[in-house]
Design a protein around this motif. Structure first.
Motif, PDB file in Angstrom:
ATOM      1  N   ILE A  84     -34.063  94.824 -69.751  1.00 35.23           N
ATOM      2  CA  ILE A  84     -33.208  96.145 -69.881  1.00 35.23           C
ATOM      3  C   ILE A  84     -32.596  95.492 -69.264  1.00 35.23           C
ATOM      4  O   ILE A  84     -32.082  94.987 -67.802  1.00 35.23           O
ATOM      5  CB  ILE A  84     -34.479  96.838 -69.197  1.00 35.23           C
ATOM      6  N   PRO A  85     -31.004  96.158 -69.298  1.00 38.04           N
ATOM      7  CA  PRO A  85     -29.706  95.961 -68.905  1.00 38.04           C
ATOM      8  C   PRO A  85     -29.444  96.515 -67.742  1.00 38.04           C
ATOM      9  O   PRO A  85     -28.987  97.194 -67.485  1.00 38.04           O
ATOM     10  CB  PRO A  85     -28.973  96.374 -70.081  1.00 38.04           C
ATOM     11  N   PHE A  86     -30.576  96.471 -66.339  1.00 44.47           N
ATOM     12  CA  PHE A  86     -30.768  97.033 -65.454  1.00 44.47           C
ATOM     13  C   PHE A  86     -29.897  95.913 -64.450  1.00 44.47           C
ATOM     14  O   PHE A  86     -31.132  94.971 -64.315  1.00 44.47           O
ATOM     15  CB  PHE A  86     -31.829  97.409 -65.051  1.00 44.47           C
ATOM     16  N   ARG A  87     -28.982  96.051 -63.689  1.00 47.15           N
ATOM     17  CA  ARG A  87     -28.677  95.173 -62.957  1.00 47.15           C
ATOM     18  C   ARG A  87     -28.392  95.877 -61.484  1.00 47.15           C
ATOM     19  O   ARG A  87     -27.441  96.661 -61.809  1.00 47.15           O
ATOM     20  CB  ARG A  87     -27.342  94.409 -63.564  1.00 47.15           C
ATOM     21  N   ASP A  88     -28.894  95.715 -60.341  1.00 42.61           N
ATOM     22  CA  ASP A  88     -28.817  96.276 -59.382  1.00 42.61           C
ATOM     23  C   ASP A  88     -28.436  97.630 -59.633  1.00 42.61           C
ATOM     24  O   ASP A  88     -27.393  98.430 -59.107  1.00 42.61           O
ATOM     25  CB  ASP A  88     -27.432  95.990 -58.573  1.00 42.61           C
ATOM     26  N   PHE A  89     -29.005  98.219 -60.426  1.00 40.86           N
ATOM     27  CA  PHE A  89     -29.551  99.841 -60.744  1.00 40.86           C
ATOM     28  C   PHE A  89     -30.156 100.681 -60.793  1.00 40.86           C
ATOM     29  O   PHE A  89     -31.878 100.527 -59.755  1.00 40.86           O
ATOM     30  CB  PHE A  89     -29.975  99.574 -62.547  1.00 40.86           C
ATOM     31  N   THR A  90     -30.089 101.286 -59.344  1.00 39.24           N
ATOM     32  CA  THR A  90     -30.212 102.452 -58.703  1.00 39.24           C
ATOM     33  C   THR A  90     -30.841 103.738 -59.815  1.00 39.24           C
ATOM     34  O   THR A  90     -30.327 104.887 -59.783  1.00 39.24           O
ATOM     35  CB  THR A  90     -29.487 103.281 -57.913  1.00 39.24           C
ATOM     36  N   LEU A  91     -32.085 103.161 -60.150  1.00 43.35           N
ATOM     37  CA  LEU A  91     -32.227 103.948 -60.974  1.00 43.35           C
ATOM     38  C   LEU A  91     -33.376 104.842 -60.222  1.00 43.35           C
ATOM     39  O   LEU A  91     -33.451 106.106 -60.563  1.00 43.35           O
ATOM     40  CB  LEU A  91     -33.651 103.195 -61.778  1.00 43.35           C
ATOM     41  N   GLY A  92     -33.502 105.003 -59.346  1.00 39.40           N
ATOM     42  CA  GLY A  92     -35.088 105.934 -58.681  1.00 39.40           C
ATOM     43  C   GLY A  92     -34.014 106.546 -57.873  1.00 39.40           C
ATOM     44  O   GLY A  92     -34.359 108.133 -58.020  1.00 39.40           O
ATOM     45  N   LYS A  93     -33.044 106.872 -57.476  1.00 40.19           N
ATOM     46  CA  LYS A  93     -32.029 107.726 -56.908  1.00 40.19           C
ATOM     47  C   LYS A  93     -30.919 108.701 -57.877  1.00 40.19           C
ATOM     48  O   LYS A  93     -31.301 109.879 -57.612  1.00 40.19           O
ATOM     49  CB  LYS A  93     -31.008 106.406 -56.097  1.00 40.19           C
ATOM     50  N   LYS A  94     -31.375 107.859 -59.227  1.00 42.81           N
ATOM     51  CA  LYS A  94     -30.613 108.547 -60.419  1.00 42.81           C
ATOM     52  C   LYS A  94     -31.344 109.550 -60.751  1.00 42.81           C
ATOM     53  O   LYS A  94     -30.917 111.106 -60.970  1.00 42.81           O
ATOM     54  CB  LYS A  94     -30.052 107.683 -61.540  1.00 42.81           C
ATOM     55  N   LEU A  95     -32.557 109.209 -61.457  1.00 39.63           N
ATOM     56  CA  LEU A  95     -33.573 109.752 -61.241  1.00 39.63           C
ATOM     57  C   LEU A  95     -34.026 111.536 -60.861  1.00 39.63           C
ATOM     58  O   LEU A  95     -33.663 112.509 -61.051  1.00 39.63           O
ATOM     59  CB  LEU A  95     -34.741 109.554 -61.910  1.00 39.63           C
ATOM     60  N   SER A  96     -34.051 111.391 -58.926  1.00 45.28           N
ATOM     61  CA  SER A  96     -33.771 111.889 -58.452  1.00 45.28           C
ATOM     62  C   SER A  96     -33.763 112.635 -58.151  1.00 45.28           C
ATOM     63  O   SER A  96     -33.340 114.199 -57.511  1.00 45.28           O
ATOM     64  CB  SER A  96     -34.401 111.416 -56.752  1.00 45.28           C
ATOM     65  N   GLU A  97     -31.731 112.671 -58.015  1.00 45.87           N
ATOM     66  CA  GLU A  97     -30.716 113.575 -57.912  1.00 45.87           C
ATOM     67  C   GLU A  97     -30.296 114.127 -59.424  1.00 45.87           C
ATOM     68  O   GLU A  97     -30.215 115.627 -59.857  1.00 45.87           O
ATOM     69  CB  GLU A  97     -29.319 112.296 -58.143  1.00 45.87           C
ATOM     70  N   ARG A  98     -31.398 114.248 -60.853  1.00 41.89           N
ATOM     71  CA  ARG A  98     -30.762 114.763 -61.583  1.00 41.89           C
ATOM     72  C   ARG A  98     -31.946 116.223 -61.880  1.00 41.89           C
ATOM     73  O   ARG A  98     -31.671 117.111 -62.047  1.00 41.89           O
ATOM     74  CB  ARG A  98     -31.263 113.608 -62.879  1.00 41.89           C
ATOM     75  N   TYR A  99     -32.928 114.953 -61.662  1.00 44.59           N
ATOM     76  CA  TYR A  99     -34.298 116.059 -62.016  1.00 44.59           C
ATOM     77  C   TYR A  99     -34.095 116.904 -60.315  1.00 44.59           C
ATOM     78  O   TYR A  99     -35.637 117.324 -60.643  1.00 44.59           O
ATOM     79  CB  TYR A  99     -35.862 115.320 -61.892  1.00 44.59           C
ATOM     80  N   GLU A 100     -34.074 116.587 -58.926  1.00 39.87           N
ATOM     81  CA  GLU A 100     -34.817 116.620 -57.654  1.00 39.87           C
ATOM     82  C   GLU A 100     -35.360 116.784 -57.655  1.00 39.87           C
ATOM     83  O   GLU A 100     -36.068 118.232 -57.045  1.00 39.87           O
ATOM     84  CB  GLU A 100     -33.627 118.634 -57.879  1.00 39.87           C
ATOM     85  N   VAL A 101     -36.094 115.434 -57.549  1.00 41.20           N
ATOM     86  CA  VAL A 101     -37.923 115.837 -57.188  1.00 41.20           C
ATOM     87  C   VAL A 101     -37.656 114.125 -56.494  1.00 41.20           C
ATOM     88  O   VAL A 101     -36.634 113.190 -56.405  1.00 41.20           O
ATOM     89  CB  VAL A 101     -38.632 115.722 -58.367  1.00 41.20           C
ATOM     90  N   PRO A 102     -39.322 113.926 -55.830  1.00 42.46           N
ATOM     91  CA  PRO A 102     -38.615 112.178 -55.003  1.00 42.46           C
ATOM     92  C   PRO A 102     -39.732 111.880 -56.280  1.00 42.46           C
ATOM     93  O   PRO A 102     -39.865 111.945 -57.036  1.00 42.46           O
ATOM     94  CB  PRO A 102     -39.895 112.798 -53.945  1.00 42.46           C
ATOM     95  N   VAL A 103     -38.658 110.659 -56.076  1.00 43.56           N
ATOM     96  CA  VAL A 103     -39.127 109.096 -57.826  1.00 43.56           C
ATOM     97  C   VAL A 103     -39.787 108.069 -57.072  1.00 43.56           C
ATOM     98  O   VAL A 103     -38.598 107.521 -55.813  1.00 43.56           O
ATOM     99  CB  VAL A 103     -38.302 109.838 -58.331  1.00 43.56           C
ATOM    100  N   TYR A 104     -41.210 107.278 -57.340  1.00 42.95           N
ATOM    101  CA  TYR A 104     -41.168 105.991 -56.932  1.00 42.95           C
ATOM    102  C   TYR A 104     -40.614 105.305 -58.291  1.00 42.95           C
ATOM    103  O   TYR A 104     -41.290 105.821 -59.910  1.00 42.95           O
ATOM    104  CB  TYR A 104     -42.955 106.287 -56.681  1.00 42.95           C
ATOM    105  N   VAL A 105     -40.129 104.452 -58.030  1.00 38.75           N
ATOM    106  CA  VAL A 105     -40.044 102.915 -59.333  1.00 38.75           C
ATOM    107  C   VAL A 105     -40.715 102.303 -58.576  1.00 38.75           C
ATOM    108  O   VAL A 105     -40.540 101.545 -57.432  1.00 38.75           O
ATOM    109  CB  VAL A 105     -38.334 103.189 -59.032  1.00 38.75           C
ATOM    110  N   GLY A 106     -41.194 101.114 -59.945  1.00 36.82           N
ATOM    111  CA  GLY A 106     -41.651  99.470 -58.830  1.00 36.82           C
ATOM    112  C   GLY A 106     -41.768  98.881 -59.924  1.00 36.82           C
ATOM    113  O   GLY A 106     -41.300  99.288 -60.941  1.00 36.82           O
ATOM    114  N   ASN A 107     -42.514  97.430 -59.611  1.00 39.84           N
ATOM    115  CA  ASN A 107     -42.358  96.513 -60.671  1.00 39.84           C
ATOM    116  C   ASN A 107     -43.596  97.023 -61.991  1.00 39.84           C
ATOM    117  O   ASN A 107     -44.805  97.533 -60.873  1.00 39.84           O
ATOM    118  CB  ASN A 107     -42.833  95.401 -60.314  1.00 39.84           C
TER     119      ASN A 107
END
Length: 314
Positions: A84-107
């Motif tokens: 997947i084209p994720f490189r130093d990508f702040t996925l958790g932060k982006k989802l949290s900001e968009r949906y205004e909820v806490p987000v857990y991202v893991g391997n």
């Protein structure tokens, strides 16, 4: 209705499941990842999955959990993902900001392992290890009932060295477990043997399956007493046994879960061989108190683990 959303983000598909707070599934949504079309398209696909579930009846999403293949830090930043084209990508932060909820991202393997652990009677075992045999070999560590990730990427059991100066692994090192026990390595070994003139059902099975040999085909050939299939399974068990015996020495867990497509196809047949081989590498007496089991949730482990880890945040 208060809900929690679990996501399994893979190289080919994104699966989302909406759960109530008791873990009952309410709805699910699946989209193609479209990883070859770039980062913006992938994120658009993720948003489509979440938005579809968000609109389910009167669902109020309290938290989101997600599993992603690759290296993920404790802040939900994906340093690298192989498919997947994720490189130093702040996925958790982006989802949290968009949906205004806490987000857990893991391997993804860590998340799936935690799902398997919670699916079992987790009260009986607090110290658990998992090894998953897939395209690569992944692992996960649970200590005192909690997922242990170190600085974010602990549990890379596939890159334990099981043969010094051995075969090269995709990571660039030599002798990694993944270079011997992954589905990719197994298929490579089969093709090498066929080019040497070995007679085997795998000649036809590979033609039927296409580019990627199915795990069920390995079981089919083994049940037909194919000599190469027997050799492949014994070889897999030998290298897995070296790794498992070493892990028992290091952690002495209460339980070890062996998962992945090949394990699901071969079941107790493979598990018994791995345990037998592990005894040759574990210190005397340690194996007797370790409970071994095959994973049960299959493809559901990722979303269920994501739900559980998101719920922990609350």
């Amino acid at each position: 209705m208060k809900t929690i959303l679990g996501l399994d983000i893979g190289g080919t598909k994104i699966l989302g499941v909406l759960y109530d707070l008791d873990g009952k599934e309410l709805a699910r949504e699946k989209k193609k990842t479209k990883a070859n079309e770039g980062l913006e398209v992938v994120m658009s696909q993720i948003y489509k999955v979440i938005d579809a579930l968000k609109s389910f009846e009167d669902a109020q999403i309290l938290a989101i959990g997600a599993g992603v293949p690759g290296i993920v830090d404790d802040n939900g930043t994906v340093a690298f993902s192989p498919n997947i084209p994720f490189r130093d990508f702040t996925l958790g932060k982006k989802l949290s900001e968009r949906y205004e909820v806490p987000v857990y991202v893991g391997n993804d393997v860590n998340v799936a392992m935690y799902g398997e652990y919670k699916h079992l009677d987790s009260r009986a075992s607090k110290h658990v290890l998992g090894i998953f045999i897939g395209t690569g070999v992944g692992g996960a560590i649970i200590i005192d009932g909690k997922l242990y990730t170190g600085q974010g990427s602990a549990g890379e059991f596939g890159h334990m060295v099981v043969s010094a100066d051995g075969a090269y692994c995709g990571c660039g090192a030599q002798g990694c477990l993944e270079a011997y026990a992954s589905k990719t390595a197994i298929q490579k070994y089969i093709l090498k043997q066929l080019t040497k003139g070995r007679k085997s059902m795998f000649s036809d099975l590979l033609e039927e399956d296409g580019a990627v040999l199915k795990s069920s085909s390995i079981r089919k050939a083994y049940d037909a007493h194919d000599e190469l299939a027997k050799e492949v399974v014994d070889r897999l068990a030998r290298y897995m046994g070296i790794a498992v015996g070493s892990l028992v020495n290091l952690y002495h867990p209460e339980m070890m879960i062996i998962g992945g497509g090949i394990t699901e196809a071969l079941g107790d047949l493979l598990l018994e061989k791995i345990i037998s081989e592990s005894r040759q590498h574990a210190m005397p007496g340690l194996m007797e108190t370790v409970n071994f089991t095959v994973s049960e949730l299959a493809d559901e482990a990722g979303v269920f683990g994501a739900y559980q880890l998101a719920q922990n945040m609350l």
